[in-house]
Each structure stands twice: as C-alpha cells, then as structure tokens.
Design an enzyme around this catalytic site. Structure first.
Site, short mmCIF file in Angstrom:
data_model
loop_
_atom_site.label_atom_id
_atom_site.label_comp_id
_atom_site.label_asym_id
_atom_site.label_seq_id
_atom_site.Cartn_x
_atom_site.Cartn_y
_atom_site.Cartn_z
N SER A 55 0.84 -1.21 0.00
CA SER A 55 0.00 0.00 0.00
C SER A 55 0.87 1.25 0.00
O SER A 55 2.10 1.15 0.06
CB SER A 55 -0.96 0.01 1.20
OG SER A 55 -0.24 0.02 2.40
N PHE A 79 2.81 -7.15 5.39
CA PHE A 79 2.20 -7.86 6.52
C PHE A 79 0.71 -7.61 6.45
O PHE A 79 0.23 -6.60 6.97
CB PHE A 79 2.79 -7.29 7.80
CG PHE A 79 2.87 -8.27 8.94
CD1 PHE A 79 2.79 -9.63 8.73
CD2 PHE A 79 3.05 -7.81 10.24
CE1 PHE A 79 2.89 -10.53 9.78
CE2 PHE A 79 3.14 -8.71 11.31
CZ PHE A 79 3.06 -10.06 11.07
N ASP A 116 6.15 -11.02 8.45
CA ASP A 116 6.71 -9.94 9.26
C ASP A 116 8.13 -9.62 8.78
O ASP A 116 9.03 -10.46 8.91
CB ASP A 116 6.71 -10.40 10.73
CG ASP A 116 7.18 -9.30 11.65
OD1 ASP A 116 7.54 -8.21 11.16
OD2 ASP A 116 7.18 -9.54 12.88
N TYR A 241 5.79 16.86 13.82
CA TYR A 241 6.54 15.89 13.00
C TYR A 241 8.06 16.04 13.15
O TYR A 241 8.68 15.31 13.92
CB TYR A 241 6.09 15.99 11.53
CG TYR A 241 6.38 14.69 10.80
CD1 TYR A 241 5.39 13.78 10.50
CD2 TYR A 241 7.69 14.34 10.45
CE1 TYR A 241 5.67 12.57 9.87
CE2 TYR A 241 7.98 13.14 9.83
CZ TYR A 241 6.97 12.26 9.54
OH TYR A 241 7.27 11.06 8.93
P1 NAI Z 1 1.39 2.39 4.37
O1 NAI Z 1 0.75 2.10 5.67
O2 NAI Z 1 0.51 2.67 3.21
O3 NAI Z 1 2.36 1.17 3.95
C1 NAI Z 1 3.13 0.49 4.90
C2 NAI Z 1 3.59 -0.84 4.35
O4 NAI Z 1 4.39 -1.49 5.36
C3 NAI Z 1 2.46 -1.82 4.01
O5 NAI Z 1 2.80 -2.51 2.83
C4 NAI Z 1 2.47 -2.80 5.20
O6 NAI Z 1 1.98 -4.11 4.88
C5 NAI Z 1 3.95 -2.84 5.47
N1 NAI Z 1 4.30 -3.33 6.81
C6 NAI Z 1 4.01 -2.75 8.00
N2 NAI Z 1 4.51 -3.52 9.01
C7 NAI Z 1 5.13 -4.57 8.43
C8 NAI Z 1 5.84 -5.70 8.92
N3 NAI Z 1 6.05 -5.89 10.22
N4 NAI Z 1 6.32 -6.60 8.02
C9 NAI Z 1 6.13 -6.43 6.70
N5 NAI Z 1 5.48 -5.37 6.17
C10 NAI Z 1 4.99 -4.46 7.02
O7 NAI Z 1 2.40 3.59 4.64
P2 NAI Z 1 3.07 4.75 3.78
O8 NAI Z 1 2.44 6.03 4.16
O9 NAI Z 1 3.18 4.38 2.35
O10 NAI Z 1 4.53 4.79 4.44
C11 NAI Z 1 5.69 4.25 3.85
C12 NAI Z 1 6.88 5.14 4.20
O11 NAI Z 1 6.68 6.43 3.61
C13 NAI Z 1 7.06 5.39 5.70
O12 NAI Z 1 8.44 5.40 6.00
C14 NAI Z 1 6.48 6.79 5.89
O13 NAI Z 1 7.02 7.46 7.00
C15 NAI Z 1 6.95 7.41 4.57
N6 NAI Z 1 6.26 8.67 4.23
C16 NAI Z 1 4.89 8.75 4.22
C17 NAI Z 1 4.26 9.95 3.94
C18 NAI Z 1 2.77 10.07 3.93
O14 NAI Z 1 2.28 11.20 3.93
N7 NAI Z 1 2.02 8.99 3.89
C19 NAI Z 1 5.05 11.16 3.59
C20 NAI Z 1 6.46 10.94 3.55
C21 NAI Z 1 7.04 9.74 3.89
#
Ligand code: NAI
Length: 403
Positions: A55, A79, A116, A241
């Site tokens: 995602s 996960f 995980d 933040y």
């Molecule tokens: P999201 O929640 O959409 O995606 C997170 C992903 O990590 C998912 O695929 C989930 O299954 C996986 N995941 C979580 N725990 C896990 C585990 N224990 N083992 C395997 N997979 C695991 O999050 P998003 O927003 O895409 O975040 C990704 C990165 O982008 C993060 O580092 C976030 O800080 C960074 N980011 C996000 C921003 C935002 O506005 N959403 C802005 C700038 C950076």
C-alpha cells in the site's frame, strides 16, 4: 456477502476486493499513459525488492517500476491479513493479489511474501525468492515499512513507537474519519524512552539490517541502489513531525542512508533517503494533529493544479530524480526531494492562511475534507464510481488463494 465500509476511528476494518483492484488499475493506467515518452531515457532497475509494497508509497513504487519503462520484476514483502471466516481481510492483501495478476499478464515476475519483515523467517524467504526468481541478485531495494512496533532482534521484546512532540506539549486537531468530526487535542511530550523506541521502530536500523542481510547473502547486484522514504514538511507541522519523535526517527533514517551509501559504494551502488509529500495513507491518517494540514494542502494544491498522489510522486522519483542520464538529484544533505511542490512558497503561504481559518465548524467547507476522505475510502476499495457495491461478493472465492 455485501461488503460495507467499517471504520473505527481512523482505521478501516473492511476492504472491498473489486475496489482494491480498481485502485491498483488506476495507478497502472496512470503509469502506462505517462510512460511512452520516457521509454528511451530509462535505465531503471530490472530486479526490485520492496519492503512494504502492499500500500501507499511502496505499492505505488512497485507499480511505477513494473509498468513503467524499466518493466521491473518485483518481490514485495508486506504484513497483511487475507480473508477468512473471521473477516474480509485487509486492502493490502487484495492489492498484492491484483498487482500480481496484472503484472503477470504483462509478463513481469511478481512475487508477494506475506510475513513480518522483522522476522528471520521472512528474510530467509526473501533470499530464497531472490535466488529463485532474480538469479540471486537485486538492483534496487525500497524500504517502505510503516508500523507501530518492531521486535528487538536480540530479545524479541517489542519497541512501540509514540507519535509525540519533544520537549513541550503541542495543541492541534485531528479528524475522526469514522464520524467526520474534528477533535481538538493536546499531545504531551514524549519521554526519553518513547523517543528511543520510536527511533528503533521508524528509524534506519532495520533498513540497515536488511541491507546487511542482503550483502551477507551476496544478493546485491553491481550498481544496486536502496531508497527509504522520509518526511520533513513546512514549519507549521514541525512541532508534531520534524521536531517530534517521528522527526527524530527520520533524521536517524537520513543518517543511515549515508552509512548505507558507503556500504553500497563497494558494489558501485548508492543509498538515498527520499523526502515525499504529505499524503493520505493508512499510516499518515494515524498521525495526530496532521489532518488539518493535509486537508488544507490538498485544497490549495488541487486549486493550483500541482496536487500529486503516491503514484505521481513515485513516477517523478524514478524518471526525473533517480534513474536519469545525469547524477542523481539531491539537496545539500544528500536527500532526494520530491516534496518540492508541497514546499513551494506560494503554496505554503496559501496553506498557512487557510489553516488559521480552519475550525470544527468549517473544515468540511474550507478545506478538502471530501478529497481526504475519498482517498481514504479508495485506499480500502470504497467510493469508486463504476463499482456496484450492492453486488454480493463471494468471499470464499478468495479464501484459498495465495496472493
Ligand atoms: P502504508 O501504511 O501505506 O504502507 C506500509 C507498508 O508497510 C504496508 O505494505 C504494510 O503491509 C507494510 N508493513 C508494516 N509492518 C510490516 C511488517 N512488520 N512486516 C512487513 N510489512 C509491514 O504507509 P506509507 O504512508 O506508504 O509509508 C511508507 C513510508 O513512507 C514510511 O516510512 C512513511 O514514513 C513514509 N512517508 C509517508 C508519507 C505520507 O504522507 N504517507 C510522507 C512521507 C514519507
């Protein structure tokens, strides 16, 4: 069964399979439509490992690479929970399933590892998949995990992140997606222990340990690069933040990128932290106090015609910053910046003005709450035109599938 959206607070408890397919397809179409003109300038990675590819930014990166000019093969770790007698499963599970289906139709290798990312077992599975599908090596590793807890690899004890300010309390507001209501809040400052634990969960340590694992397994190809995602944001968001626990973790991630850059230099490769735009994802709606800013930002950027989602951001990252004919575009701190449009001074001026006016009574009218909520619903497969949500879904059809 008919699948209805169920939201608790800011967490979706259901997901709609066909809506998730639609969300994946919309991103694929965006990439296919924008790619033709880039085809000749591509030097993109052939074999990509994405940690957190189900995602948000990780999924968008996967789609941008698999369906873009580099036509990358991908292995993704996430996960997620599949459908069962207990529930319909998570959106990420369906995203994995539909990504793979459409990528394979285009002739790409697409491997999903549901486990995980912090466990040894998952690491072993990934190394095996790299051996089996990638002739033993990867060309790009994307670290895109967002999670609230990580086990200490030595003791198994969980570090839990706390999204809090540091030093002094901060007041702000969140919007409960469940009830569409504004909630004023005061966040108390984090303790030293909470700061440390958040760094352990969201900082660079696990990213580094993944790269070490891949180096030790001789899975790093010549020229292999790695990226992880970060956020900096404008001053108005700093108390919650950048100057808070999450910011500390991100600074740690930036420092890790330099350490990894040295390690990968031995392979002719490099490592970068990439600073992205604030966007609605499963992870970001969880950050207390950030919602008013994101709603105001959406309002202004849409009006200016500069709004981007995860897929536009990832497309720009790979085609204009990372895989280009010239050296990788970085700032003075060696960060890749794709938050440039967000931080544009005119944009920020308008966002600040709007933020000062927002309150519990007018936020739906003055800011883009509708866009914010629709994106959240879309993340879980809901609120798409063209999908008849009254048609029953045979969930049993999905229960025995491995995505
Ligand atoms: P999201 O929640 O959409 O995606 C997170 C992903 O990590 C998912 O695929 C989930 O299954 C996986 N995941 C979580 N725990 C896990 C585990 N224990 N083992 C395997 N997979 C695991 O999050 P998003 O927003 O895409 O975040 C990704 C990165 O982008 C993060 O580092 C976030 O800080 C960074 N980011 C996000 C921003 C935002 O506005 N959403 C802005 C700038 C950076």
């Amino acid at each position: 069964m008919i699948i209805e959206p169920v939201i608790n607070g800011v967490v979706a408890r259901t997901a709609h399979p066909y809506g998730c397919e639609q969300a994946v397809l919309e991103q694929i179409r965006y990439i296919q439509q924008t790619t033709t003109s880039d085809k000749n300038t591509n030097h993109g990675p052939a074999r990509v490992l994405i940690l957190g590819g189900s995602s948000g930014f990780g999924l968008a990166a996967r789609i941008a690479l698999a369906f873009g000019a580099s036509e990358s093969d991908t292995i993704s770790v996430s996960f997620e929970r599949g459908p069962s007698e207990k529930g319909v499963g998570t959106a990420g599970w369906y995203n994995n399933y539909y990504f793979k289906k459409h990528a394979e139709q285009e002739g790409r290798i697409a491997v999903n590892i549901d486990g995980d990312a912090f466990s040894q077992e998952t690491r072993t599975q990934v190394i095996e998949a790299i051996e089996t599908y990638f002739e033993g090596e990867v060309d790009l590793v994307i670290y895109s995990l967002a999670t609230g807890a990580r086990p200490n690899p030595e003791t198994g004890e969980l570090w839990r992140s706390s999204i809090k300010p540091i030093g002094e309390a901060v007041t702000g507001a969140s919007v409960m997606l469940e009830t569409d209501t504004w909630q004023d809040l005061t966040l108390q400052p984090a303790s030293e222990q909470e700061i440390e634990s958040t760094m352990k969960v969201m900082g660079g340590e696990d990213w580094e340990s993944w790269i070490d694992t891949l180096i030790n397994a001789e899975s790093i190809a010549d020229g292999c690069q790695t990226i992880a995602f970060s956020y900096i944001g404008p001053e108005v968001t700093h108390p919650i933040y950048l100057d808070g626990t999450l910011g500390r973790a991100k600074v740690d991630l930036h420092q890790t990128s330099h350490a990894l850059n040295l390690k990968l230099a031995n392979f002719g490769g490099a490592a970068y932290a990439t600073v992205c735009k604030a966007l609605v994802t499963k992870a970001s709606v969880f950050i207390p106090g950030l919602t008013p800013y994101i709603m105001a930002l959406y309002e202004v950027m849409k009006e200016q015609g500069t709004h981007e989602g995860c897929i536009e951001q990832m497309h720009r990252l790979f085609t204009q910053k990372l895989y280009i004919d010239e050296p990788v575009h970085v700032d003075g701190e060696r960060l890749i910046r794709i938050d440039d449009l967000e931080l544009d001074s005119e944009t920020q001026q308008k966002v600040q003005q709007l933020l000062t006016k927002l309150n519990r009574d007018n936020f739906k009218k003055l800011a883009d709450y509708r866009g914010f909520k629709t994106e959240f619903m879309n993340l879980n497969g809901f609120d798409f035109d063209g999908i008849d949500y009254k048609v029953p879904i045979n969930i049993d059809e999905f229960i025995n599938i491995t995505p």
